[in-house]
Design a protein around this motif. Sequence first.
Motif, PDB file in Angstrom:
ATOM      1  N   UNK A  84       0.895  -1.181   0.020  1.00  0.00           N
ATOM      2  CA  UNK A  84       0.033  -0.155   0.153  1.00  0.00           C
ATOM      3  C   UNK A  84       0.969   1.041  -0.080  1.00  0.00           C
ATOM      4  N   UNK A  85       0.542   2.053  -0.939  1.00  0.00           N
ATOM      5  CA  UNK A  85       1.341   3.495  -0.702  1.00  0.00           C
ATOM      6  C   UNK A  85       2.387   3.455  -1.497  1.00  0.00           C
ATOM      7  N   UNK A  86       3.041   2.430  -1.976  1.00  0.00           N
ATOM      8  CA  UNK A  86       4.274   2.300  -2.713  1.00  0.00           C
ATOM      9  C   UNK A  86       4.156   1.931  -4.260  1.00  0.00           C
ATOM     10  N   UNK A  87       4.528   2.650  -5.120  1.00  0.00           N
ATOM     11  CA  UNK A  87       4.418   2.397  -6.542  1.00  0.00           C
ATOM     12  C   UNK A  87       5.456   1.342  -7.047  1.00  0.00           C
ATOM     13  N   UNK A  88       5.217   0.235  -7.714  1.00  0.00           N
ATOM     14  CA  UNK A  88       6.274  -0.376  -8.448  1.00  0.00           C
ATOM     15  C   UNK A  88       6.589   0.011  -9.706  1.00  0.00           C
ATOM     16  N   UNK A  89       5.942   1.025 -10.211  1.00  0.00           N
ATOM     17  CA  UNK A  89       6.127   1.372 -11.524  1.00  0.00           C
ATOM     18  C   UNK A  89       7.483   2.319 -11.619  1.00  0.00           C
ATOM     19  N   UNK A  90       8.026   2.242 -12.957  1.00  0.00           N
ATOM     20  CA  UNK A  90       9.201   2.902 -13.075  1.00  0.00           C
ATOM     21  C   UNK A  90       8.680   4.355 -13.693  1.00  0.00           C
ATOM     22  N   UNK A  91       9.750   5.368 -13.649  1.00  0.00           N
ATOM     23  CA  UNK A  91       9.282   6.598 -14.086  1.00  0.00           C
ATOM     24  C   UNK A  91       8.633   6.496 -15.316  1.00  0.00           C
ATOM     25  N   UNK A  92       7.467   7.289 -15.929  1.00  0.00           N
ATOM     26  CA  UNK A  92       6.840   7.456 -17.022  1.00  0.00           C
ATOM     27  C   UNK A  92       6.128   6.059 -17.459  1.00  0.00           C
ATOM     28  N   UNK A  93       6.012   5.087 -16.554  1.00  0.00           N
ATOM     29  CA  UNK A  93       5.195   4.015 -16.856  1.00  0.00           C
ATOM     30  C   UNK A  93       3.647   4.386 -16.219  1.00  0.00           C
ATOM     31  N   UNK A  94       2.604   3.687 -16.876  1.00  0.00           N
ATOM     32  CA  UNK A  94       1.439   3.525 -16.109  1.00  0.00           C
ATOM     33  C   UNK A  94       1.036   2.406 -15.546  1.00  0.00           C
ATOM     34  N   UNK A  95      -0.141   2.505 -14.764  1.00  0.00           N
ATOM     35  CA  UNK A  95      -0.642   1.155 -14.282  1.00  0.00           C
ATOM     36  C   UNK A  95      -1.452   0.613 -15.298  1.00  0.00           C
ATOM     37  N   UNK A  96      -2.225  -0.556 -14.777  1.00  0.00           N
ATOM     38  CA  UNK A  96      -2.762  -1.449 -15.822  1.00  0.00           C
ATOM     39  C   UNK A  96      -3.769  -0.738 -16.786  1.00  0.00           C
ATOM     40  N   UNK A  97      -4.006  -1.119 -17.926  1.00  0.00           N
ATOM     41  CA  UNK A  97      -4.959  -0.633 -18.772  1.00  0.00           C
ATOM     42  C   UNK A  97      -6.221  -1.289 -18.285  1.00  0.00           C
ATOM     43  N   UNK A  98      -7.497  -0.807 -18.602  1.00  0.00           N
ATOM     44  CA  UNK A  98      -8.640  -1.414 -18.226  1.00  0.00           C
ATOM     45  C   UNK A  98      -9.997  -0.916 -18.978  1.00  0.00           C
ATOM     46  N   UNK A  99     -10.875  -1.901 -19.169  1.00  0.00           N
ATOM     47  CA  UNK A  99     -12.088  -1.473 -19.493  1.00  0.00           C
ATOM     48  C   UNK A  99     -13.252  -1.802 -18.576  1.00  0.00           C
ATOM     49  N   UNK A 100     -13.614  -0.842 -17.823  1.00  0.00           N
ATOM     50  CA  UNK A 100     -14.557  -1.144 -16.737  1.00  0.00           C
ATOM     51  C   UNK A 100     -15.997  -1.626 -17.209  1.00  0.00           C
ATOM     52  N   UNK A 101     -16.752  -2.307 -16.455  1.00  0.00           N
ATOM     53  CA  UNK A 101     -18.086  -3.030 -16.806  1.00  0.00           C
ATOM     54  C   UNK A 101     -19.143  -2.315 -15.981  1.00  0.00           C
ATOM     55  N   UNK A 102     -20.083  -1.734 -16.551  1.00  0.00           N
ATOM     56  CA  UNK A 102     -20.392  -1.669 -17.949  1.00  0.00           C
ATOM     57  C   UNK A 102     -20.573   0.016 -18.035  1.00  0.00           C
ATOM     58  N   UNK A 103     -20.487   0.589 -19.220  1.00  0.00           N
ATOM     59  CA  UNK A 103     -21.121   1.713 -19.469  1.00  0.00           C
ATOM     60  C   UNK A 103     -22.636   2.078 -19.233  1.00  0.00           C
ATOM     61  N   UNK A 104     -23.326   1.022 -19.665  1.00  0.00           N
ATOM     62  CA  UNK A 104     -24.725   1.115 -19.644  1.00  0.00           C
ATOM     63  C   UNK A 104     -25.122   0.653 -18.207  1.00  0.00           C
ATOM     64  N   UNK A 105     -26.503   1.213 -17.932  1.00  0.00           N
ATOM     65  CA  UNK A 105     -27.046   0.589 -16.568  1.00  0.00           C
ATOM     66  C   UNK A 105     -27.336  -0.861 -16.641  1.00  0.00           C
ATOM     67  N   UNK A 106     -27.044  -1.591 -15.628  1.00  0.00           N
ATOM     68  CA  UNK A 106     -27.094  -2.974 -15.450  1.00  0.00           C
ATOM     69  C   UNK A 106     -27.631  -3.605 -14.115  1.00  0.00           C
ATOM     70  N   UNK A 107     -28.662  -4.232 -14.123  1.00  0.00           N
ATOM     71  CA  UNK A 107     -29.326  -4.655 -12.827  1.00  0.00           C
ATOM     72  C   UNK A 107     -28.326  -5.422 -11.986  1.00  0.00           C
ATOM     73  N   UNK A 108     -27.599  -6.134 -12.523  1.00  0.00           N
ATOM     74  CA  UNK A 108     -26.597  -6.961 -11.334  1.00  0.00           C
ATOM     75  C   UNK A 108     -25.431  -6.104 -10.739  1.00  0.00           C
ATOM     76  N   UNK A 109     -25.003  -5.032 -11.276  1.00  0.00           N
ATOM     77  CA  UNK A 109     -23.920  -4.146 -10.710  1.00  0.00           C
ATOM     78  C   UNK A 109     -23.900  -2.605 -11.171  1.00  0.00           C
ATOM     79  N   UNK A 110     -24.682  -2.269 -11.883  1.00  0.00           N
ATOM     80  CA  UNK A 110     -24.736  -0.776 -12.128  1.00  0.00           C
ATOM     81  C   UNK A 110     -23.793  -0.129 -13.018  1.00  0.00           C
ATOM     82  N   UNK A 111     -24.048   0.645 -14.012  1.00  0.00           N
ATOM     83  CA  UNK A 111     -23.002   1.199 -14.977  1.00  0.00           C
ATOM     84  C   UNK A 111     -22.583   2.635 -14.662  1.00  0.00           C
TER      85      UNK A 111
END
Length: 373
Positions: A84-111
């Motif tokens: 916690x609180x300590x980045x393992x990334x090197x200078x100029x790097x980014x964290x994990x790419x992602x596509x969150x679920x979902x854009x649309x309203x969804x009864x099970x989880x919400x969008x």
Amino acid sequence: LQVPNKVVYSVHEYANDTFTQTWFKDPNFPNNLRSVWDKFFGFIIRKNIAPVMIGEFGTTFRYHSSLAWITKWMSYMDGQFTVDGVSDLKSGQYGLSFTSWPLNPYGGIGGILNDDWLSVNTQKMYYLTPSLAPIISNFNNTYLPTKRPTSSPTLKTAIPTPGPTFKFYPFDYFHTFGNQIVDKNNVPARIAGTTWSGFESTSFIPLGLWARSYKTVISQMKQLGFNTIKLPFSNQMLRSGSVVLGPDFTRNNDLVGLSPLQCMDMIVNYCGVVGMRVILTRFSALAGNSGNEMLWYVPKDNYYTHGRFVADWVMLADRYRNTAVIGFDLWNAPKLVTWGSQDPLTDWHMAAEEVGNAILARNSKLLVIVEGT
């Protein structure tokens, strides 16, 4: 793959209010989560093997423990892989790419959007927003006309009618370098996207277009800070004779009379116009049938074969050359498959390698995204 530095591995991660797992009951929860994530996929990042993209993640915020999970999870995605609180990334790097679920309203989880398809789920965005910047590199404002293929190079039956020629905007495309996704100058980039469901459904069109236009949805996602939209689809959607159902054509009058694939053309085109990227993800062979399909083909079916799976991806690789499409997620959530067994009926590693090479032979700019078992 025969084209190096193109593979991105992908996983899904959800809180205990969505999927119950044994580690959620560990007395050390949530401090045990980093070791769990490292065991299942984090070692790929830690050993610098390849990038890992989070294809889906989310929570309903139903339990107090959901807040503990999302806090740990977002810090992990942002590069705090071990402490916690300590980045393992090197200078100029980014964290994990992602596509969150979902854009649309969804009864099970919400969008990202609420049920009115306009207002924003502020609780979700509170946790997502710090991970959305920066937007990946700007596109060139000149356009490149693209001709449409008339058939698949592998199978020539029942290929959808080609769409018209659009002004697709050329982009810098991406490859991999160690555990990072990078641009043509090897500068790290982060795909920060959301998933817009619908093409994979029996409606054959993104959800919500009965309430608003596709252009306003895409523009709103960009304004919120996303740089990519992932579009699930089914092989049935690509099949000749599939018909779009449900949109309000007074709001989407440029979709009138178009096939589902031609509607996808329009959405990809507009994403290019506003500077958004697109990832296509194949959910299932039959529309709305993802939960019932255990393999990437339908056993004993004469149409939804392994050959069709490959041919449809190759057709899309041709169709979306030099467009806003930057990657293909080959198959969402593999189920009863093996990995490295050499059994052609179940070996997802073998199948993914075959289709990945076929895609890159036609469109070498794409990222090939492979989900695990």
